[in-house]
Design a protein around this motif. Structure first.
Motif, PDB file in Angstrom:
ATOM      1  N   GLU A  29       2.751  -9.791 118.240  1.00 35.23           N
ATOM      2  CA  GLU A  29       1.460  -9.633 117.571  1.00 35.23           C
ATOM      3  C   GLU A  29       1.133  -8.163 117.351  1.00 35.23           C
ATOM      4  OE1 GLU A  29      -1.347 -11.671 119.955  1.00 35.23           O
ATOM      5  OE2 GLU A  29      -0.803 -13.677 119.219  1.00 35.23           O
ATOM      6  N   ILE A  30       1.438  -7.337 118.355  1.00 39.82           N
ATOM      7  CA  ILE A  30       1.164  -5.905 118.210  1.00 39.82           C
ATOM      8  C   ILE A  30       2.068  -5.280 117.152  1.00 39.82           C
ATOM      9  CG2 ILE A  30       1.272  -3.684 119.397  1.00 39.82           C
ATOM     10  CD1 ILE A  30       0.405  -5.083 121.935  1.00 39.82           C
ATOM     11  N   LEU A  31       3.337  -5.674 117.153  1.00 43.58           N
ATOM     12  CA  LEU A  31       4.270  -5.104 116.182  1.00 43.58           C
ATOM     13  C   LEU A  31       3.945  -5.542 114.748  1.00 43.58           C
ATOM     14  CD1 LEU A  31       7.648  -5.485 118.121  1.00 43.58           C
ATOM     15  CD2 LEU A  31       6.305  -3.408 117.774  1.00 43.58           C
ATOM     16  N   GLU A  32       3.298  -6.697 114.607  1.00 44.14           N
ATOM     17  CA  GLU A  32       2.977  -7.185 113.262  1.00 44.14           C
ATOM     18  C   GLU A  32       1.622  -6.697 112.765  1.00 44.14           C
ATOM     19  OE1 GLU A  32       3.237 -11.399 113.573  1.00 44.14           O
ATOM     20  OE2 GLU A  32       5.396 -11.448 113.158  1.00 44.14           O
ATOM     21  N   ILE A  33       0.935  -5.886 113.576  1.00 39.16           N
ATOM     22  CA  ILE A  33      -0.390  -5.398 113.161  1.00 39.16           C
ATOM     23  C   ILE A  33      -0.321  -4.613 111.851  1.00 39.16           C
ATOM     24  CG2 ILE A  33      -2.187  -3.711 113.754  1.00 39.16           C
ATOM     25  CD1 ILE A  33      -2.135  -4.730 116.577  1.00 39.16           C
ATOM     26  N   PRO A  34       0.625  -3.666 111.651  1.00 38.37           N
ATOM     27  CA  PRO A  34       0.646  -2.942 110.362  1.00 38.37           C
ATOM     28  C   PRO A  34       0.806  -3.859 109.160  1.00 38.37           C
ATOM     29  CG  PRO A  34       1.996  -1.822 111.994  1.00 38.37           C
ATOM     30  CD  PRO A  34       1.615  -3.129 112.598  1.00 38.37           C
ATOM     31  N   GLN A  35       1.705  -4.876 109.282  1.00 36.60           N
ATOM     32  CA  GLN A  35       1.897  -5.805 108.173  1.00 36.60           C
ATOM     33  C   GLN A  35       0.632  -6.626 107.928  1.00 36.60           C
ATOM     34  OE1 GLN A  35       5.167  -8.476 108.741  1.00 36.60           O
ATOM     35  NE2 GLN A  35       4.821  -9.580 106.833  1.00 36.60           N
ATOM     36  N   LEU A  36       0.006  -7.068 109.014  1.00 39.99           N
ATOM     37  CA  LEU A  36      -1.223  -7.852 108.875  1.00 39.99           C
ATOM     38  C   LEU A  36      -2.349  -7.000 108.283  1.00 39.99           C
ATOM     39  CD1 LEU A  36      -2.660 -10.511 109.405  1.00 39.99           C
ATOM     40  CD2 LEU A  36      -3.168  -9.713 111.725  1.00 39.99           C
ATOM     41  N   MET A  37      -2.419  -5.740 108.705  1.00 40.10           N
ATOM     42  CA  MET A  37      -3.430  -4.833 108.176  1.00 40.10           C
ATOM     43  C   MET A  37      -3.239  -4.630 106.670  1.00 40.10           C
ATOM     44  SD  MET A  37      -5.933  -2.632 108.967  1.00 40.10           S
ATOM     45  CE  MET A  37      -6.695  -1.108 108.376  1.00 40.10           C
ATOM     46  N   ASP A  38      -2.002  -4.432 106.255  1.00 35.80           N
ATOM     47  CA  ASP A  38      -1.711  -4.229 104.836  1.00 35.80           C
ATOM     48  C   ASP A  38      -2.061  -5.474 104.025  1.00 35.80           C
ATOM     49  OD1 ASP A  38      -0.266  -2.493 102.739  1.00 35.80           O
ATOM     50  OD2 ASP A  38       0.791  -4.403 102.588  1.00 35.80           O
ATOM     51  N   THR A  39      -1.755  -6.653 104.574  1.00 35.08           N
ATOM     52  CA  THR A  39      -2.081  -7.899 103.876  1.00 35.08           C
ATOM     53  C   THR A  39      -3.592  -8.065 103.722  1.00 35.08           C
ATOM     54  OG1 THR A  39      -0.074  -8.941 104.763  1.00 35.08           O
ATOM     55  CG2 THR A  39      -1.787 -10.400 103.894  1.00 35.08           C
ATOM     56  N   ARG A  42      -4.904  -5.547 101.009  1.00 33.40           N
ATOM     57  CA  ARG A  42      -4.524  -5.877  99.638  1.00 33.40           C
ATOM     58  C   ARG A  42      -5.206  -7.152  99.133  1.00 33.40           C
ATOM     59  NH1 ARG A  42      -0.589  -2.626  97.810  1.00 33.40           N
ATOM     60  NH2 ARG A  42       0.594  -1.427  99.352  1.00 33.40           N
ATOM     61  N   ASN A  43      -5.642  -8.008 100.038  1.00 35.38           N
ATOM     62  CA  ASN A  43      -6.317  -9.244  99.639  1.00 35.38           C
ATOM     63  C   ASN A  43      -7.834  -9.159  99.768  1.00 35.38           C
ATOM     64  OD1 ASN A  43      -4.134 -11.524  99.134  1.00 35.38           O
ATOM     65  ND2 ASN A  43      -3.420 -10.311 100.875  1.00 35.38           N
ATOM     66  N   GLY A  44      -8.335  -7.978 100.125  1.00 33.87           N
ATOM     67  CA  GLY A  44      -9.775  -7.779 100.168  1.00 33.87           C
ATOM     68  C   GLY A  44     -10.464  -8.291 101.415  1.00 33.87           C
ATOM     69  N   TYR A  45      -9.718  -8.553 102.486  1.00 35.03           N
ATOM     70  CA  TYR A  45     -10.340  -8.997 103.736  1.00 35.03           C
ATOM     71  C   TYR A  45     -10.674  -7.762 104.575  1.00 35.03           C
ATOM     72  CZ  TYR A  45      -8.293 -13.453 102.279  1.00 35.03           C
ATOM     73  OH  TYR A  45      -7.948 -14.570 101.564  1.00 35.03           O
ATOM     74  N   TYR A  46     -11.699  -7.049 104.128  1.00 37.18           N
ATOM     75  CA  TYR A  46     -12.002  -5.763 104.749  1.00 37.18           C
ATOM     76  C   TYR A  46     -12.610  -5.908 106.150  1.00 37.18           C
ATOM     77  CZ  TYR A  46     -11.249  -4.166  99.984  1.00 37.18           C
ATOM     78  OH  TYR A  46     -10.690  -3.906  98.752  1.00 37.18           O
ATOM     79  N   GLU A  47     -13.320  -6.993 106.386  1.00 32.46           N
ATOM     80  CA  GLU A  47     -13.896  -7.211 107.712  1.00 32.46           C
ATOM     81  C   GLU A  47     -12.788  -7.318 108.758  1.00 32.46           C
ATOM     82  OE1 GLU A  47     -17.173  -7.338 110.069  1.00 32.46           O
ATOM     83  OE2 GLU A  47     -17.319  -7.424 107.891  1.00 32.46           O
ATOM     84  N   GLU A  48     -11.782  -8.127 108.472  1.00 35.33           N
ATOM     85  CA  GLU A  48     -10.663  -8.286 109.398  1.00 35.33           C
ATOM     86  C   GLU A  48      -9.868  -6.986 109.517  1.00 35.33           C
ATOM     87  OE1 GLU A  48     -11.495 -10.225 106.989  1.00 35.33           O
ATOM     88  OE2 GLU A  48     -11.969 -12.172 107.917  1.00 35.33           O
ATOM     89  N   LEU A  52      -8.977  -4.861 112.958  1.00 30.19           N
ATOM     90  CA  LEU A  52      -7.617  -4.437 113.340  1.00 30.19           C
ATOM     91  C   LEU A  52      -7.556  -2.932 113.557  1.00 30.19           C
ATOM     92  CD1 LEU A  52      -5.402  -6.586 110.935  1.00 30.19           C
ATOM     93  CD2 LEU A  52      -5.579  -6.801 113.419  1.00 30.19           C
ATOM     94  N   ALA A  53      -8.197  -2.156 112.679  1.00 25.00           N
ATOM     95  CA  ALA A  53      -8.191  -0.703 112.829  1.00 25.00           C
ATOM     96  C   ALA A  53      -8.875  -0.280 114.128  1.00 25.00           C
ATOM     97  CB  ALA A  53      -8.881  -0.058 111.630  1.00 25.00           C
ATOM     98  N   ALA A  54      -9.983  -0.953 114.478  1.00 24.00           N
ATOM     99  CA  ALA A  54     -10.669  -0.632 115.735  1.00 24.00           C
ATOM    100  C   ALA A  54      -9.778  -0.969 116.931  1.00 24.00           C
ATOM    101  CB  ALA A  54     -11.989  -1.388 115.808  1.00 24.00           C
ATOM    102  N   TYR A  55      -9.057  -2.082 116.861  1.00 20.69           N
ATOM    103  CA  TYR A  55      -8.157  -2.459 117.957  1.00 20.69           C
ATOM    104  C   TYR A  55      -7.019  -1.447 118.110  1.00 20.69           C
ATOM    105  CZ  TYR A  55      -4.777  -5.202 120.646  1.00 20.69           C
ATOM    106  OH  TYR A  55      -3.869  -5.615 121.598  1.00 20.69           O
TER     107      TYR A  55
END
Length: 345
Positions: A29-39, A42-48, A52-55
């Motif tokens: 989960e930690i290693l996939e944070i950059p990919q999840l953040m980018d997704t 790019r899809n406009g889910y700025y709240e999420e 992630l950035a705060a975490y």
């Protein structure tokens, strides 16, 4: 001894592998944070994305010495920069107040700009959108260009002012923060003053290019524009009078000058001897009935065609001036008329 040392190393490595296997899901989960953040970005889910950035920031504070964590932090920062660009780009579009409030809320949570910088960024982005609207107006016909500019500025500029006042508070604190010398309220007032000045320059340029005989219609539209801005404390109607006054005076002076030039041309080819039949011709011309209180040119002028044409030129000039006739022009018009009559005499 070597065997014991090797056995301890193998056992330690096995324990690490076992721990890694047990924590595989969390590590993944930690290693996939950059990919999840980018997704999310790019899809406009700025709240999420903000969560992630705060975490990741918390991870950085606890484990900043771990290279893998530092790599994750760097990739998340790149995605955060992309998100920042996307949010600012949204402010450069035809965005409504609710969306503006959300975008500014996201920018504040990103904690990238100070309050003064955020105000400047907002005004810069909205100003870029307003300029794109103005640049799309055809510039061939001065009257069409200035009327569409008035309409665009009156509608969109008022919307931007409303959005700004709903998002930012211009109440000055009793004790400003230490080291802060910038008056944040002055940022907005300076921007409004700049936009009004730009509009007045555009108006003056199009007036010089000529708007035909529609000066009165244009003045009415400009006055309505200035009246609508009085609701936000930016009434600029007082600055319109000098512009229209100069245009009206110039148009009147040009019309009188043309009448004088035409009189001179006709006098060069006109003599009393060459047209004896014209003299006294006005006696047989029927005089139209006039209403009480109206003035009519003397019919005897028909005996002198150059003077009659000169009078017609003056009447045309006065009729055009009547559409937009500031009181301040009285002396200028009188002086222009006296000079013209002196040349004719």
């Amino acid at each position: 001894r070597n065997f014991m040392r090797d056995a301890e190393e193998i056992a330690c490595s096995r324990r690490m592998n076992s721990l890694t296997l047990n924590r595989h899901t969390e590590i993944l989960e930690i290693l996939e944070i950059p990919q999840l953040m980018d997704t999310c970005v790019r899809n406009g889910y700025y709240e999420e994305a903000l969560e992630l950035a705060a975490y990741v920031r918390r991870l950085e504070r606890k484990h900043s010495s771990i290279p893998v964590i530092q790599g994750i932090v760097d990739e998340v920062r790149l995605s955060a920069q992309l998100m920042l660009n996307q949010l600012i780009q949204q402010l450069r579009t035809n965005i409504q107040l609710p969306a503006c409030l959300r975008v500014i809320g996201y920018l504040r949570r990103m904690d990238v700009f100070t309050e003064a910088e955020l105000r400047i960024k907002f005004l810069q982005a909205r100003d870029a959108w307003l300029r794109s609207i103005q640049a799309s107006i055809p510039d061939d016909d001065p009257y069409f260009h200035i009327t569409k500019t008035i309409e665009a500025c009156r509608v969109h500029l008022f919307d931007i002012v409303t959005q700004y006042r709903a998002i930012f508070s211009d109440e000055e604190p009793l004790l400003p923060p230490e080291g802060q010398t910038l008056n944040e309220g002055a940022i907005f007032h300076g921007w409004v003053l700049q936009k009004v000045s730009e509009f007045l320059r555009t108006l003056e340029r199009d007036l010089r290019r000529g708007v035909g005989g529609r000066l009165d219609s244009l003045l009415g539209q400009c006055m309505y524009f200035g009246l609508s801005f009085s609701r936000v404390g930016a009434d600029f109607r007082g600055q319109l009078a000098p512009l229209f006054q100069r245009v009206a005076a110039t148009a009147f002076g040009k019309a009188v000058e043309e009448a004088v030039e035409k009189f001179r041309e006709e006098m060069n080819s006109y003599t009393l001897i060459s047209a004896p039949a014209v003299l006294g011709g006005g006696a047989g011309v029927p005089v139209p009935a006039t209403q009480p209180g109206t003035l009519q040119p003397p019919m005897v002028l028909l005996d002198f065609p150059p003077l009659a044409c000169f009078l017609n030129g003056l009447l045309v000039a006065f009729n055009d001036l009547r559409l937009c006739c500031p009181v301040a022009l009285a002396q200028d018009v009188t002086a222009c008329l006296e000079e013209a009559l002196g040349e004719v005499r």
